[in-house]
Design an enzyme around this catalytic site. Structure first.
Site, PDB file in Angstrom:
ATOM      1  CG  LEU A 248      -2.097  -0.901   1.281  1.00  0.00           C
ATOM      2  CD1 LEU A 248      -2.813  -0.790   2.633  1.00  0.00           C
ATOM      3  CD2 LEU A 248      -3.054  -0.570   0.143  1.00  0.00           C
TER       4      LEU A 248
ATOM      5  CB  CYS B 190       4.722   8.575  -3.027  1.00  0.00           C
ATOM      6  SG  CYS B 190       4.830   9.872  -1.791  1.00  0.00           S
TER       7      CYS B 190
ATOM      8  CE  LYS C 167      12.009  14.538  -0.589  1.00  0.00           C
ATOM      9  NZ  LYS C 167      12.194  13.301  -1.304  1.00  0.00           N
TER      10      LYS C 167
ATOM     11  N   GLY D 259       0.354   4.287 -11.547  1.00  0.00           N
ATOM     12  CA  GLY D 259       1.663   4.904 -11.353  1.00  0.00           C
ATOM     13  C   GLY D 259       2.660   4.654 -12.458  1.00  0.00           C
TER      14      GLY D 259
ATOM     15  N   GLY E  54      18.145  14.597 -12.767  1.00  0.00           N
ATOM     16  CA  GLY E  54      16.844  15.096 -12.320  1.00  0.00           C
ATOM     17  C   GLY E  54      16.741  14.984 -10.804  1.00  0.00           C
TER      18      GLY E  54
ATOM     19  CB  VAL F  77      17.652   7.974 -17.798  1.00  0.00           C
ATOM     20  CG1 VAL F  77      19.161   8.001 -17.584  1.00  0.00           C
ATOM     21  CG2 VAL F  77      17.162   6.542 -18.004  1.00  0.00           C
ATOM     22  N   GLY F  78      14.558   8.336 -16.244  1.00  0.00           N
ATOM     23  CA  GLY F  78      13.175   8.607 -16.597  1.00  0.00           C
ATOM     24  C   GLY F  78      12.270   7.536 -16.051  1.00  0.00           C
TER      25      GLY F  78
ATOM     26  CB  ALA G  10       3.288  12.323  -4.387  1.00  0.00           C
TER      27      ALA G  10
ATOM     28  CG  HIS H 213      13.640  41.156  10.249  1.00  0.00           C
ATOM     29  ND1 HIS H 213      14.380  40.966   9.111  1.00  0.00           N
ATOM     30  CD2 HIS H 213      14.490  41.643  11.183  1.00  0.00           C
ATOM     31  CE1 HIS H 213      15.634  41.351   9.327  1.00  0.00           C
ATOM     32  NE2 HIS H 213      15.712  41.765  10.586  1.00  0.00           N
TER      33      HIS H 213
END
Lengths: 454, 454
Positions: free
Chosen positions: A37, A41, A50, A144, A182, A266-267, A315, A438
């Site tokens: 599931l 991503c 991440k 996907g 990329g 590459v893709g 995503a 600031h």
């Protein structure tokens, strides 16, 4: 034959969001998934990368302060522990997805789906191979995409790797060749570089991050070179061979070099194999991306969302399309799908973001364009991180913001603010009326919005 | 007597912004400053503290990954080098301020100003003590504020320190008592804690960050306690004495404890001493804050902006008031000053932000309030930094966002986005229509905006 108001194939950010919205709306919904599931991503994409970048960020931070001679230090990462944590986190998220689907009465069916007719699919049960035909009033294809490879550089998953393989390496390779500059190549490369891997980056286009504004690419290139990356752009790879546990990369100009591992990024290609799209006369284009109309319909009562329709391979684009399609199914909207600008980020020590149009894109459309920009070098937050390189670039047409690009330390944090500015087409006056706290990195955006346009 | 269209007293974020805007508009303008250009913010406030926190952030990052047993390491800071860099950076900013004032023909006058009449000031030259009377058509008082102290806890600047002294310590004290748990105490404390100082925090009010939402205070307290801060709230300090190079702190309940240094950060007072406000019959209130009307006028043709008027003690509030006042002087607006929500941040490993109203403030106004919130624990960016504590809290009234508070790792990056949401009074529908990039910390705000309100 069991029938559903809605069947969704694929549980990534598109399929999952669609199932959740459909379940909440009371549609009798089934979600078919043949793998884990959450799709790419969660399992092999945005989330693991991440986590890896976040966990190793202190290494980049130490190096930045060392460059300023303000500090010295080091951090050693326990890679197997990090991978276990990744597995634990991803597993917990999968469980959370399953629970939230159950909560809204979505039926989860484990197996591989293929179209049987314009109103039914067949699911091949993942456990026992049994085949079951299921009818639908509406179908959403959200299967996907997967890494794609040019002939001569297919991964062997030992030495020549795809992005999924690279997440599970037991130790940092001494050297890594990355084919493709990329987001995937840049993010993965930064992670391994922090662990001590020497990176060689090969890009066939004329610059790194070739889909971004050229000014953005330039700043990224300088930062990577300072981090001792070897970078070669405008050169295509002829072949990659595994020889004696090394990857031997040969460029089209005949140059050859060796690395312990190679990543081919590459893709991507759409996941339509085995879907039997012909059964519902669904058309594809290019590498097999499903053709959709203005309402994301691929055929009568059949939608295609997310990567598989080839519109935007991100995503959050998939989730946004999902929410639109459910509203369309519920007849809450008959408008064509028009999401406006879709934000995009490249993460790492040097981050890049973009939303809306680049100057080049607008000029091609025949629009008159002005540009304003601010450098990060004077921003106190950038300075405090020893990261003064970068800029915010604003593209205007007829007095309104049409696009924003930025590059620099931490600029991913500006993305939603930029998204709002572009989506709403802010004027200079509008920007003047917002109080920016600031000191913040956000003030670089303010400065760019208020700078002289040329 | 030389006369000016506009004289401005003080070159902090208020006075400087006013001078720049006035110069650009062609007003014959003089800026009088008795100290370093840039005021508290640049020289002893926002900027140095952000530099110190940014430079030491990797230490907090290492500790967060160590807590997860994913890494181990350390970073040693060269404190004198960091202080020299602070001085260099601040010096460069002062020079940049001076150059930009020169560029728009603002005359910079070094000396201490006092009112001589309702239409003139006297400047006491900083170098030679000469006194010169200068006439003005308009005057802006932007003299800022200074640390204030209760009797019995005045700094000796050796052992008992104010926030300015603390920036220049030659080495990290073994232990530091911080009196006052507002932004200054919390930010400074986090910096020294990273360098190894043991912190004891004393707050007279019932909680840390007492001007923030109580939920925010709670999360900060838990984080500080985990970092081994000793925290005492609801207890007032009776006295602080320097004895044998130690600060001896005595609470009103008779408890006493010792620390190598004490920081007194209990509040600020307006810089009005010696301004001879009586010469123009300018009224003050409370500790001496200059009374201003709806247009920030303190008297006929005399404005007071920034800290000295006591409205909002924040740099960007001063700049915003400055820009309004120049428009008012130029008769581009006759509206009363109405900035809308003023954003505020507390920086560090655990950050806090707020813009707009808290639930309590709205309830006091008799408004019906609902609350929605999202925890950071499920956010992938928070998880990646090993920092799952925190939340985003949204306050609604009549279907519109009236205030947002947040606490957690890196939430300062949400501040301007929150500012826009609150200023424009977003509805839930509006939030639904924005595409939030995935994965981002911003998605925690999205989740909070779309969560069930109660």
């Amino acid at each position: 034959m069991q029938t559903y108001d809605l069947i969704i194939i694929g549980s990534g950010p598109g399929g999952y969001a669609a199932a959740l919205a459909a379940g909440k709306a009371g549609l009798v919904t089934a979600l078919v998934e043949s793998g884990p599931l959450g799709g790419t991503c969660l399992n092999w994409g945005c989330i693991p990368t991440k986590l890896f970048l976040g966990a190793t960020e202190p290494i980049a931070g130490i190096r930045a302060q060392e460059r300023l001679r303000l500090a010295s230090g080091s951090m050693t990462v326990d890679l197997p522990a990090l991978q276990r944590r990744k597995d634990t986190m991803v597993g917990a998220s999968r469980k959370a997805i399953e629970q939230s689907l159950t909560r809204v009465n979505v039926e989860l069916i484990r197996g591989r789906a293929r179209l049987a007719s314009p109103t039914s699919i067949i699911v091949n049960n993942a456990d026992n191979g049994e085949e079951t035909e299921l009818g639908f009033a509406k179908l959403i294809i959200a299967t996907g995409s997967s890494p794609s490879f040019f002939p001569g550089m297919e991964p062997d998953h030992q030495t020549i790797l795809d992005s999924t393989d690279l997440l599970d390496l037991a130790e940092a390779p001494e050297s890594l060749a990355i084919i493709g500059a990329g987001a995937i190549g840049l993010e993965m490369g930064q992670f391994w570089e922090r662990l001590g891997t020497k990176i060689t980056l090969i890009e066939g286009m004329d610059r790194v991050a070739p889909t971004e504004d050229p000014e953005i690419s330039k700043v990224i290139t300088t930062a990577l070179k300072r981090a001792k990356w070897k970078i070669s752009t405008g050169k295509k790879v002829a072949s990659i061979q595994a020889e004696n546990n090394k990857a031997v990369v040969t460029l089209e100009d005949g140059t050859t070099f060796e690395a312990d591992k190679a990543l081919v990024a590459v893709g991507r290609k759409p996941n339509t194999e085995g879907l039997n799209l012909e059964a519902a006369a669904i058309a594809t284009q290019g590498r097999g991306w499903i053709t959709t109309d203005d309402c994301l319909l691929a055929g009568e009562n059949i939608y295609a969302i997310g990567d598989v329709n080839g519109r935007t391979l991100l995503a959050h684009a998939a989730s946004d399309q999902a929410e639109y399609v459910i509203r369309h199914i519920l007849e809450q909207t008959s408008d064509p799908y028009g999401p406006g600008p879709i934000p995009g980020c490249i993460y790492g020590s040097m981050e890049a973001i973009r939303t809306g149009f680049t100057a080049e894109e607008l000029t091609t459309q025949g629009k008159t364009v002005t540009i304003s920009r601010a450098m990060l070098s004077a921003n106190p937050i950038s300075q405090s991180h020893g990261a003064p390189a970068g800029l915010v670039k604003v593209v205007w047409s007829q007095g309104k913001v049409m696009g924003i690009s930025a590059v620099g330390h931490g600029v991913s944090h500006l993305i939603t603010l930029c998204e709002v500015v572009v989506k709403e087409g802010w004027t200079r006056e509008k920007a003047e009326n917002i109080v920016f706290a600031h000191p913040t990195l956000d003030e670089a955006l303010k400065e760019a919005l208020l700078a002289q346009q040329a």
